[in-house]
Design a protein around this motif. Structure first.
Motif, mmCIF file in Angstrom:
data_model
loop_
_atom_site.group_PDB
_atom_site.id
_atom_site.type_symbol
_atom_site.label_atom_id
_atom_site.label_comp_id
_atom_site.label_asym_id
_atom_site.label_seq_id
_atom_site.Cartn_x
_atom_site.Cartn_y
_atom_site.Cartn_z
ATOM 1 N N LEU A 120 66.611 -7.562 30.835
ATOM 2 C CA LEU A 120 65.625 -6.493 31.325
ATOM 3 C C LEU A 120 65.754 -5.360 30.583
ATOM 4 N N SER A 121 66.875 -5.006 30.021
ATOM 5 C CA SER A 121 66.893 -3.915 29.161
ATOM 6 C C SER A 121 65.996 -3.932 27.937
ATOM 7 N N LEU A 122 66.027 -4.986 27.326
ATOM 8 C CA LEU A 122 65.003 -5.331 26.423
ATOM 9 C C LEU A 122 63.626 -4.806 26.586
ATOM 10 N N ALA A 123 63.059 -5.392 27.647
ATOM 11 C CA ALA A 123 61.828 -5.106 28.404
ATOM 12 C C ALA A 123 61.637 -3.505 28.459
ATOM 13 N N LEU A 124 62.482 -3.081 29.061
ATOM 14 C CA LEU A 124 62.400 -1.576 29.623
ATOM 15 C C LEU A 124 62.370 -0.899 28.490
ATOM 16 N N LEU A 125 63.223 -1.066 27.225
ATOM 17 C CA LEU A 125 63.389 -0.101 26.157
ATOM 18 C C LEU A 125 61.902 -0.259 25.376
ATOM 19 N N ARG A 126 61.444 -1.535 25.319
ATOM 20 C CA ARG A 126 59.953 -1.527 24.615
ATOM 21 C C ARG A 126 59.043 -0.811 25.340
ATOM 22 N N ALA A 127 59.032 -0.806 26.782
ATOM 23 C CA ALA A 127 58.028 0.281 27.639
ATOM 24 C C ALA A 127 58.371 1.414 27.438
ATOM 25 N N VAL A 128 59.455 2.126 27.472
ATOM 26 C CA VAL A 128 59.688 3.572 27.513
ATOM 27 C C VAL A 128 59.272 4.091 25.925
ATOM 28 N N GLY A 129 59.031 3.305 25.015
ATOM 29 C CA GLY A 129 58.807 3.522 23.569
ATOM 30 C C GLY A 129 59.741 4.547 23.133
ATOM 31 N N THR A 130 59.596 5.330 22.095
ATOM 32 C CA THR A 130 60.071 6.243 21.397
ATOM 33 C C THR A 130 60.569 7.532 21.808
ATOM 34 N N MET A 169 69.407 -16.125 24.467
ATOM 35 C CA MET A 169 70.506 -15.403 24.106
ATOM 36 C C MET A 169 71.912 -15.612 24.786
ATOM 37 N N PRO A 170 73.025 -15.374 24.314
ATOM 38 C CA PRO A 170 74.223 -15.393 24.991
ATOM 39 C C PRO A 170 74.253 -14.593 26.261
ATOM 40 N N ARG A 171 74.755 -15.264 27.502
ATOM 41 C CA ARG A 171 74.588 -14.540 28.707
ATOM 42 C C ARG A 171 76.124 -14.485 29.369
ATOM 43 N N GLY A 172 76.324 -13.197 29.879
ATOM 44 C CA GLY A 172 77.598 -13.038 30.847
ATOM 45 C C GLY A 172 76.999 -13.308 32.124
ATOM 46 N N ALA A 173 76.232 -12.385 32.643
ATOM 47 C CA ALA A 173 75.432 -12.384 33.958
ATOM 48 C C ALA A 173 74.296 -13.131 33.985
ATOM 49 N N ALA A 174 73.595 -13.797 34.737
ATOM 50 C CA ALA A 174 72.374 -14.263 34.897
ATOM 51 C C ALA A 174 71.465 -13.250 34.314
ATOM 52 N N ILE A 175 70.473 -13.786 33.653
ATOM 53 C CA ILE A 175 69.273 -12.805 33.022
ATOM 54 C C ILE A 175 68.202 -12.625 34.267
ATOM 55 N N VAL A 176 67.350 -11.656 33.943
ATOM 56 C CA VAL A 176 66.323 -11.324 34.841
ATOM 57 C C VAL A 176 65.104 -12.319 33.838
ATOM 58 N N TYR A 177 64.526 -13.044 34.529
ATOM 59 C CA TYR A 177 63.563 -14.085 33.804
ATOM 60 C C TYR A 177 62.416 -13.186 33.196
ATOM 61 N N PRO A 178 61.588 -13.827 32.383
ATOM 62 C CA PRO A 178 60.731 -13.022 31.632
ATOM 63 C C PRO A 178 59.539 -12.835 32.630
ATOM 64 N N LYS A 179 59.034 -13.784 33.324
ATOM 65 C CA LYS A 179 58.206 -13.569 34.613
ATOM 66 C C LYS A 179 58.543 -12.541 35.351
ATOM 67 N N ASP A 180 59.828 -12.066 35.676
ATOM 68 C CA ASP A 180 60.297 -11.141 36.702
ATOM 69 C C ASP A 180 60.140 -9.855 35.875
ATOM 70 N N ALA A 181 60.722 -9.827 34.584
ATOM 71 C CA ALA A 181 60.556 -8.556 33.801
ATOM 72 C C ALA A 181 59.404 -8.341 33.647
ATOM 73 N N ALA A 182 58.255 -8.837 33.393
ATOM 74 C CA ALA A 182 56.973 -8.581 32.980
ATOM 75 C C ALA A 182 56.357 -7.869 34.436
ATOM 76 N N GLN A 183 56.851 -8.362 35.780
ATOM 77 C CA GLN A 183 56.358 -7.769 36.698
ATOM 78 C C GLN A 183 56.906 -6.438 37.017
ATOM 79 N N ILE A 184 58.342 -6.492 36.633
ATOM 80 C CA ILE A 184 59.082 -5.093 36.978
ATOM 81 C C ILE A 184 58.494 -4.059 36.195
ATOM 82 N N VAL A 185 58.045 -4.535 34.838
ATOM 83 C CA VAL A 185 57.419 -3.388 34.036
ATOM 84 C C VAL A 185 56.169 -2.852 34.635
ATOM 85 N N MET A 186 55.392 -3.709 34.958
ATOM 86 C CA MET A 186 54.097 -3.191 35.850
ATOM 87 C C MET A 186 54.366 -2.590 37.152
ATOM 88 N N GLN A 187 55.098 -3.421 37.965
ATOM 89 C CA GLN A 187 55.271 -2.755 39.233
ATOM 90 C C GLN A 187 55.959 -1.408 39.429
#
Length: 351
Positions: free
Chosen positions: A131-141, A94-112
Motif C-alpha cells: 500500500l505504501s507504494l500506491a500511496l507514494l505514487r499518489a502523493v507525488g513529489t 515482492m517478498p512479504r513479511g505481513a500479508a499485502i493489501v491487494y491491488p484491487k483494494d489499494a486502488a480503491q483506497i487511493v480513490m475513496q
C-alpha cells in the motif's frame, strides 16, 4: 522511540516516486518474464545471472541492453516475453513479511480516501509496503507519507520493497517504528494531516489520536478483514461524535475469458480480502445531523473477552525464520535496484 528510514545524505530525490520507468534493461532492473505456458518469473538482472528451469537457461546477459517488451529465447529455444513489472505485478510478487493489501483494494483506497498530489498522509501499519507504494505514487513529489509499523522486521521488508521498486528511498517517505498512539502526536502537529489509512487489527484503539491529527474535512480510512472488526470500528467512530457517519464497502474483481466466441467469466475470482470504511473529520465543535436508523444491538465494552490477535481473525502468521529470509531477499533486491538507478544517473550525466 521512533526510527526513520532516511539518514542525512542518503535520501533519494522525491522524484523517485514519479519517475518514468523506461529505456533498455540494465543490471539491477527488476524484470517479469512470461514463459511459453504463461507462467511468470520475476528476476533481478545481473551480468552472471540466469533463469534456470527444466526447459533450459535464460541468461540475464541476453536481456541487458534490450528494450522493454522484448522476446528472448532460452538455451532450448523456448521464448520468453520480458517486461518491467507494473506496480500491481510487483506488489503480487515482492517478498512479504505481513500479508499485502491487494491491488484491487489499494486502488480503491487511493480513490475513496482521495489521496492527492501534495497530501500529508499517515499510514499504519506498513506491513510489506504494498500500500505504501500506491500511496507514494499518489502523493507525488510535493506530498508526504508517514508510515507507522510496530515491528522492525516488517518495516525492514517494506523498506527493501519500496527501494527495489523506486530504485531508492523517496524523500517523501518516512517510516516510524513504534506505536501509532504514542508516536503520532510526536510526529505530526494537531490538525496537520490530510488523510489517515489504518490497516491494523484494532483501529478503534487509535481513533482519538487520529481525530486530533486530522485537519477538519480530512479522511480516515480503515482496512479490516472481518465483519466483527468492521462493526466495532464503525460503532466506535459514531460514538466519538468527531466524524461523519462512516461508509463501508468491499471490492470483488472477476476476470473474463475472451477468445473468439468463447466469452465467459473466469472460473476463479478475487473475492473478499477486506472491508474499507471511511469517515471525514468534523470541524471542532460541530455536531453532525442525526442519521435515522433502526436501533442496533451492537455495542462493545471494556470487559470484552475476545482477543484481537492475528490468529483470532484468521490472519496468516509467519515464523521468524521465514521473516528473516524475506527481509534478506528484500534487501538484496533493493541493492540491485540501487545499482540500476546509479547506472541510469551515470548514463544521463554522460549524455
Amino acid at each position: 522511540m521512533t526510527e526513520h528510514t532516511a539518514e542525512p545524505g542518503q535520501a533519494a530525490p522525491s522524484e523517485l516516486a514519479t519517475q518514468r520507468p523506461s529505456g533498455p534493461f540494465r543490471e539491477g532492473d527488476r524484470v517479469q518474464l512470461t514463459g511459453p505456458k504463461g507462467r511468470l518469473h520475476t528476476v533481478t538482472l545481473s551480468a552472471d545471472g540466469g533463469l534456470h528451469t527444466h526447459q533450459g537457461v535464460l541468461h540475464h546477459r541476453d536481456l541487458i541492453g534490450l528494450p522493454d517488451g522484448s522476446v528472448v529465447a532460452n538455451s532450448s529455444g523456448h521464448e520468453y516475453l520480458a517486461l518491467r513489472p507494473l506496480l500491481r505485478d510487483f506488489a503480487m510478487s515482492m517478498p512479504r513479511g505481513a500479508a499485502i493489501v491487494y491491488p484491487k483494494d489499494a486502488a480503491q483506497i487511493v480513490m475513496q480516501a482521495d489521496i492527492f498530489p501534495g497530501a500529508v498522509v499517515v499510514e499504519a501499519g506498513v506491513g510489506s509496503g504494498a500500500l505504501s507504494l500506491a500511496l507514494l505514487r499518489a502523493v507525488g513529489t510535493t506530498g508526504s507519507l508517514v508510515s507507522f509499523e510496530r515491528r522492525e522486521e516488517f518495516a525492514e521488508v517494506a523498506r527493501g520493497n519500496v527501494e527495489t521498486f523506486f530504485g531508492g528511498t523517496p524523500s517523501t517517505w518516512c517510516v516510524v517504528v513504534g506505536d501509532l498512539v504514542e508516536a503520532l502526536p510526536l510526529e505530526q502537529p494537531s490538525g496537520s494531516v490530510d488523510r489517515v489509512v489504518l490497516d491494523m487489527l484494532a483501529p478503534w484503539e487509535c481513533m482519538d489520536v487520529v481525530a486530533d491529527a486530522l485537519t477538519p474535512g480530512g479522511v480516515v480510512l480503515c482496512y479490516v478483514a472481518t465483519a466483527t472488526q468492521l462493526s466495532r470500528v464503525a460503532e466506535y467512530i459514531r460514538g466519538t461524535g468527531l466524524f461523519t457517519d462512516p461508509e463501508a464497502s468491499e471490492t470483488m474483481v472477476r476476470g473474463w475469458h475472451v477468445e473468439g466466441l468463447a466469452v465467459r467469466p473466469d472460473h476463479r475470482m478475487v473475492a473478499h480480502t477486506g472491508f474499507l470504511l471511511t469517515a471525514r473529520r468534523l470541524a471542532p465543535g460541530a455536531i453532525a445531523p442525526t442519521v435515522k436508523r433502526r436501533a442496533s444491538k451492537s455495542s462493545y465494552g471494556d470487559d470484552d473477552v475476545e482477543q484481537w490477535t492475528p490468529g483470532a481473525v484468521g490472519d496468516r502468521v509467519i515464523n521468524d525464520k521465514n521473516l528473516r529470509k524475506r527481509a534478506r531477499d528484500a534487501s538484496k533486491a533493493a541493492e540491485g535496484a540501487r545499482l540500476a538507478a546509479a547506472s541510469r544517473e551515470s548514463e544521463q550525466t554522460t549524455e
